[in-house]
Design an enzyme around this catalytic site. Structure first.
Site, PDB file in Angstrom:
ATOM      1  N   GLY A 202       0.670  -1.357  -0.045  1.00  0.00           N
ATOM      2  CA  GLY A 202       0.089  -0.097  -0.071  1.00  0.00           C
ATOM      3  C   GLY A 202       0.726   1.198  -0.107  1.00  0.00           C
ATOM      4  O   GLY A 202       2.115   1.250  -0.414  1.00  0.00           O
ATOM      5  N   ASP A 233      -8.834  -0.846  -0.311  1.00  0.00           N
ATOM      6  CA  ASP A 233      -9.753   0.444  -0.121  1.00  0.00           C
ATOM      7  C   ASP A 233      -9.740   1.263  -1.418  1.00  0.00           C
ATOM      8  O   ASP A 233     -10.572   1.847  -1.532  1.00  0.00           O
ATOM      9  CB  ASP A 233      -9.072   1.363   0.927  1.00  0.00           C
ATOM     10  CG  ASP A 233      -9.015   0.780   2.415  1.00  0.00           C
ATOM     11  OD1 ASP A 233      -9.951  -0.371   2.505  1.00  0.00           O
ATOM     12  OD2 ASP A 233      -8.500   1.377   3.155  1.00  0.00           O
TER      13      ASP A 233
END
Ligand code: ATP
Ligand code: MG
Length: 461
Positions: A202, A233
């Site tokens: 990420g 996400d």
């Protein structure tokens, strides 16, 4: 042209690795077909690829019109211009490659939390490297930690090893947070003779990858550092979609459906589902839209009150009195202002969020007890079940293309880049441009308004 060259030379391009980085990607209209500063690779590519991508090929990121040239300011190179276009390099195999495959030692590392599709990307990177003729491929175990922990040895990878790993979730290599500093990691790269590093992770992992790339340039090492953004996400700037997101939305619907059935089968039933989304509510918003079973969707971008006449709890009372039941989905990063701050951080320095799901459930229980209305509350937190899932078909395809393009990017001679889709095209993005902050749900977007129309929820402030 000279002016343009001087202005837009990325700080980390070096003469050792002239092909090192893509442009920072801002061009005036007159530069619609920008001149590339990349040199073609020296070696012929594999003949396996059906056609090649030209180094000049670009994908249009966006066009910005400024109201006047003065408001465009430094964005425009050309005086009097008020139209700026941003482009990124198209991903794919190049006819001339920068590395001799027999001289390559490639390493793959997965960091941060789990995300559906990690194994699919690892698998595809290995397969593509082998198709280029690379034989030295290793996995670094347990994230960046694998570079410093002497007890962790690198894992030899081949098509045979990775053939079936996509059939299960998780990461073959393991993941971790925290770990060594950038100097130690680059020492590890030097010691092991690694000259291609594929980093799956990420925003934190990408910040690390960029630091590794910069340190390699500083030490004049010919190492290509390529990121593949892993965020369930879907909160990476400029990208259409990141892998794992589709699967997460699909799995989230199972949890929502369970909450719905529980709520509808109970007298005054209320189901609360906590979904992922630390700073961005894309999963919650999309799962709410997809399921059509959500009455209240709470996301980090939109502040809300639980109590008071316009609060969530009052609306829940209205729902159970009128509909008989209600289902709430709340993103993990929502309503953090309502919780006590702890300032606690994880091993990577990320702030540990308060549990808004449990808090909402507890406050709802107290509220209904106080007002003397019966309510049957059920709370579902499917986070780890979703993260550990195997990628669905659409994510499986995305992972395959991203994995292949990560390898093509390394062979093209890029470094300090990450791979993603932009306006439906696969492209290479400078890492620095995508990690400055998370992509957020725009409260004025049509998508959020569609979500509100679907849930029928009012404004909770
Ligand atoms: P997730 O979305 O699961 O949180 P992430 O990549 O953001 O993924 P982190 O735990 O924040 O996960 O970071 C992963 C790795 O990157 C850790 O090993 C951490 O030490 C390193 N890292 C995080 N932030 C930075 C930074 N700013 N510079 C260098 N390395 C970093
Ligand atoms: Mg992170």
């Amino acid at each position: 042209k000279e002016d343009f060259e001087a202005r837009f030379r990325p700080p980390h391009v070096t003469d050792v690795f002239p092909h090192a980085s893509p442009m920072p990607s801002t061009f005036c209209l007159k530069m619609r077909t920008p001149r590339t500063r990349d040199f073609p690779g020296k070696y012929p590519s594999s003949e396996e690829w059906h056609g090649y991508i030209n180094d000049n090929d670009r994908v249009l990121l966006k066009t910005i019109y400024y109201s006047s040239p003065s408001s465009a300011g430094a964005e425009c190179i050309d005086p009097g211009c008020n139209w700026v276009e941003q482009w990124v390099h198209r991903a794919g195999p190049r006819e001339q490659i920068y590395f001799k495959p027999e001289e390559v030692k490639a390493a793959i590392v997965t960091c941060g939390g789990l995300c559906p599709g990690l194994n699919d990307v690892i698998r595809q990177i290995v397969i593509t490297l082998e198709m280029y003729g690379v034989t030295k491929i290793v996995g670094i175990p347990f994230g960046y930690r694998g570079f410093s922990d002497k007890e962790l040895t690198e894992v030899p990878l081949s098509r045979k090893v990775v053939q079936n790993i996509h059939l299960s979730g998780g990461s073959l290599l393991g993941v971790s947070r925290g770990g060594p500093g950038v100097n130690e990691i680059v020492d590890g790269l030097e010691e092991r003779g690694i000259n291609m590093l594929f980093v799956l992770g990420g925003n934190g992992t990408h910040a690390g990858a960029n630091a590794i790339h910069n340190e390699c340039c500083k030490r004049r090492l010919k190492v290509s550092v390529i990121g593949v953004p892993k965020t369930i996400d879907n909160d990476i700037l400029l990208m259409d979609k990141t892998f794992g997101f589709d699967t997460a939305v699909e799995e989230a619907q199972r949890a929502i459906n369970s909450a719905y059935i529980e709520a509808h089968s109970a007298y005054h039933g209320i189901g609360i589902v906590k979904l992922m989304g630390r700073s961005s509510g894309f999963i919650a918003m999309h799962a709410a839209l997809a399921s059509g079973q959500i009455d209240i969707c709470l996301i980090p971008e939109i502040p809300f009150n639980l109590h008071g006449p316009h609060g969530v709890l009052n609306h829940l009372k209205y729902l159970i009195e009128t509909k008989g039941s209600a289902v709430v989905c709340v993103a993990e990063g929502a309503g953090q202002d309502l919780l006590q701050k702890t300032n606690a951080t994880d091993a990577s320095g990320n702030i540990i969020l308060g549990d808004i799901g449990v808090y909402t459930q507890q406050e709802a229980k107290k509220y209904f007890k106080e007002i003397g209305v019966h309510a049957d509350l059920k709370y579902i937190d499917p986070t780890y079940m979703i993260r550990a899932c195997r990628a669905n078909a659409s994510d499986g395809i995305l992972c395959t293309v991203l994995g292949q393009n990560a390898v093509h990017g390394a062979f093209a001679g890029f470094s300090g880049i990450t791979v993603g889709t932009c306006n439906t095209h696969y492209a290479y993005f400078p890492i620095t441009e995508v990690i400055s902050h998370p992509r957020l749900v725009d409260r004025n977007s049509r998508m959020w308004h569609r979500c509100l129309t679907s849930t029928g929820q009012p404004d909770f402030v």
